[in-house]
Enzyme design. Structure first.
Site, short mmCIF file in Angstrom:
data_model
loop_
_atom_site.label_atom_id
_atom_site.label_comp_id
_atom_site.label_asym_id
_atom_site.label_seq_id
_atom_site.Cartn_x
_atom_site.Cartn_y
_atom_site.Cartn_z
N ASP A 69 0.82 -1.21 0.00
CA ASP A 69 0.00 0.00 0.00
C ASP A 69 0.85 1.26 0.00
O ASP A 69 0.46 2.29 0.57
CB ASP A 69 -0.98 0.02 1.20
CG ASP A 69 -1.79 -1.25 1.27
OD1 ASP A 69 -2.25 -1.71 0.22
OD2 ASP A 69 -1.93 -1.80 2.39
N LYS A 92 2.16 2.01 -5.08
CA LYS A 92 2.91 1.48 -6.24
C LYS A 92 2.16 1.70 -7.54
O LYS A 92 2.77 2.03 -8.55
CB LYS A 92 3.14 -0.03 -6.07
CG LYS A 92 4.13 -0.39 -4.98
CD LYS A 92 4.34 -1.89 -4.89
CE LYS A 92 3.12 -2.64 -4.40
NZ LYS A 92 2.71 -2.35 -3.02
N GLY A 148 -4.32 -4.72 -4.26
CA GLY A 148 -5.36 -3.77 -4.68
C GLY A 148 -4.66 -2.54 -5.20
O GLY A 148 -4.20 -1.72 -4.43
N GLN A 181 2.16 -6.17 -3.04
CA GLN A 181 2.47 -6.18 -1.60
C GLN A 181 3.76 -5.38 -1.32
O GLN A 181 4.05 -4.46 -2.07
CB GLN A 181 2.57 -7.62 -1.06
CG GLN A 181 1.25 -8.36 -0.99
CD GLN A 181 0.83 -9.00 -2.29
OE1 GLN A 181 1.61 -9.66 -2.93
NE2 GLN A 181 -0.41 -8.80 -2.68
#
Ligand code: IMP
Length: 429
Positions: free
Chosen positions: A13, A16, A40, A225
């Site tokens: 988070d 990226k 996500g 991640q």
């Protein structure tokens, strides 16, 4: 443009997707190499927001090729939902979205097992996304997984699925005292339909990428991640089930190390974590709440509130060692606009002694005390700044201090807002 890898330097988070989207403009091929629909990736283009879990974030450029590499665990249902959403927006995917025939499938029973395992762990929960990632990678390593390539031979697929389903049914009923709310026939029917959309996109992506290298095309490797969720180097067991560090690009995309020319570490101007596990600079107070609300720190996959804290340079220095970052992209600097004071963790101590390295075990991490220095805030909007010299002096000092604490690695980009346009290129590649 060199071939670039984008890697999260914290617990994911870091923003990226925005940097991937930004750098994709100058790339030809964007490749995901690990993780699955636990990621996500949020991209905002001219006010329109897209959240990708399976499709590489570079897809927003109509002339780019996007590849889902062999190291990814592939969630077909999620993939099709994203493909449909993109098509509804008029974005064509013909001949530019490919899936490795070696990528393992995440099947519905993996999700049920992921959630059942978490419920069973009670206080020791990892806090997974519930997307079936751990069980799918476990099947891969256990050599009982089913790959996308298996879908090319329907009878073979049905046979593998039947065997796997019986095994998982036994597990869910006898270990977890639960049951699936779908039958084998439901799964077969579902995959018969999904297969129509997926199979035309399945190919030997390793060879495709090798041809691109021969033709000197520009590649961008899209990490998911973050470094401290790496199965080996992260805060185990509170990690994901894949390697997330730059070293896994080779095995996850099927390329040699010489294919990667620059490794860009994505560094958020503060720290967040979603899920359980140690977090030395966490602010479980009003300041943490303020970081969360200013930064919109809610999981893009699960919607969970993210835990927030100050920037931890000990952690990012460890990420630099693990990934060999050649550049840094500093993200979400604008989130700090309204703070009177901003802290940076410069070092850790344990029993009054300085600790040089980020401890490798969660118990070690629980014992350390973070040491902070305090910087004055800049208390003004920065999202319109186009050059580093346009930033307020206190913001420049904050950025320069982070750079100094990060082995003076050159800063490629400073992100000052979620939109593509809110990006300062400091030292272009
Ligand atoms: P899993 O990957 O769903 O098994 O979750 C394992 C841990 O990784 C949990 O703490 C998740 O919250 C975390 N995690 C997985 N994917 C992401 C991500 O994309 N961003 C941040 N945390 C993640």
């Amino acid at each position: 443009m060199p071939n670039i890898a984008i890697i999260g330097s914290q617990w994911g988070d870091e923003g990226k997707a925005k940097i991937i989207d930004y750098l994709s403009e100058k790339s030809d091929v964007i490749i995901r190499f690990q993780g699955g629909a636990n990621a996500g990736h949020t991209v905002i283009v001219e006010g329109d927001q897209f959240i990708f879990h399976m499709v590489p974030s570079g897809i927003m450029y109509p002339d780019k090729v996007c590849i889902i590499g062999n190291g990814v665990v592939f969630d077909a249902e999620q993939f099709i939902a994203e493909v449909n959403a993109l098509r509804e927006k008029g974005i064509s995917l013909e001949d530019r979205l490919f899936i490795s025939d070696l990528a393992h499938l995440v099947l519905p029973y993996h999700k049920v097992l992921d959630q059942a395992s978490e419920s069973n762990m009670k206080d020791a929960k990892i806090g997974t996304t519930g997307r079936g990632i751990g069980p799918a990678y476990a099947d891969k390593v256990n050599r009982i997984g089913i790959r996308t390539g298996d879908l090319l031979d329907w009878h073979n697929f049905v046979s593998k699925l039947s065997t796997a389903f019986e095994q998982k049914r036994f597990l869910i009923e006898n270990v977890y005292n639960s049951s699936f709310d779908f039958s084998l026939n439901d799964l077969i029917d579902k995959y018969k339909n999904l297969r129509e959309v997926i199979t035309p996109k399945i190919c030997d992506t390793g060879s495709y990428i090798f041809n691109c290298l021969q033709q000197k095309k520009n590649l961008l490797f899209e990490g998911a991640q973050g470094t401290f969720l790496d199965i080996d180097h992260g805060t185990y067991p509170f990690v994901t089930s894949s390697n997330t560090v730059s070293g896994c690009i080779c095995s996850g995309a099927g390329v040699g190390p010489s294919a990667i020319h620059e490794v860009v570490g994505i560094v958020k101007a503060y720290t967040t974590r979603v899920g359980n596990g140690p977090f030395p600079t966490e602010l479980a107070n009003e300041t943490g709440d303020k970081l969360r609300s200013e930064g919109g720190e809610f999981g893009a996959t699960t919607g969970r509130p993210r835990r927030c804290g100050w920037f931890d340079s000990v952690q990012v220095r460890k990420a630099i060692q693990l990934n060999g970052f050649t550049r840094i992209a500093l993200t979400k600097l604008d989130v700090l606009n309204s703070f009177d004071e901003i802290k940076i963790c410069t070092h850790y101590t344990m029993n009054g002694k300085n600790i040089e390295q980020f401890p490798s075990s969660p118990t070690g991490l629980e014992k350390i005390e973070p040491g902070f220095e305090t910087h004055p805030g800049w208390k003004s909007g920065i999202s319109q700044c186009k050059k580093i010299s346009e930033l307020p002096e206190n913001a420049i000092n904050y950025v320069r201090r982070i750079q100094e604490l990060c082995y003076n690695i050159p800063i490629l980009i400073i992100s000052v807002g979620p939109d593509r346009s809110q990006t300062i290129e400091v030292e272009p590649l």
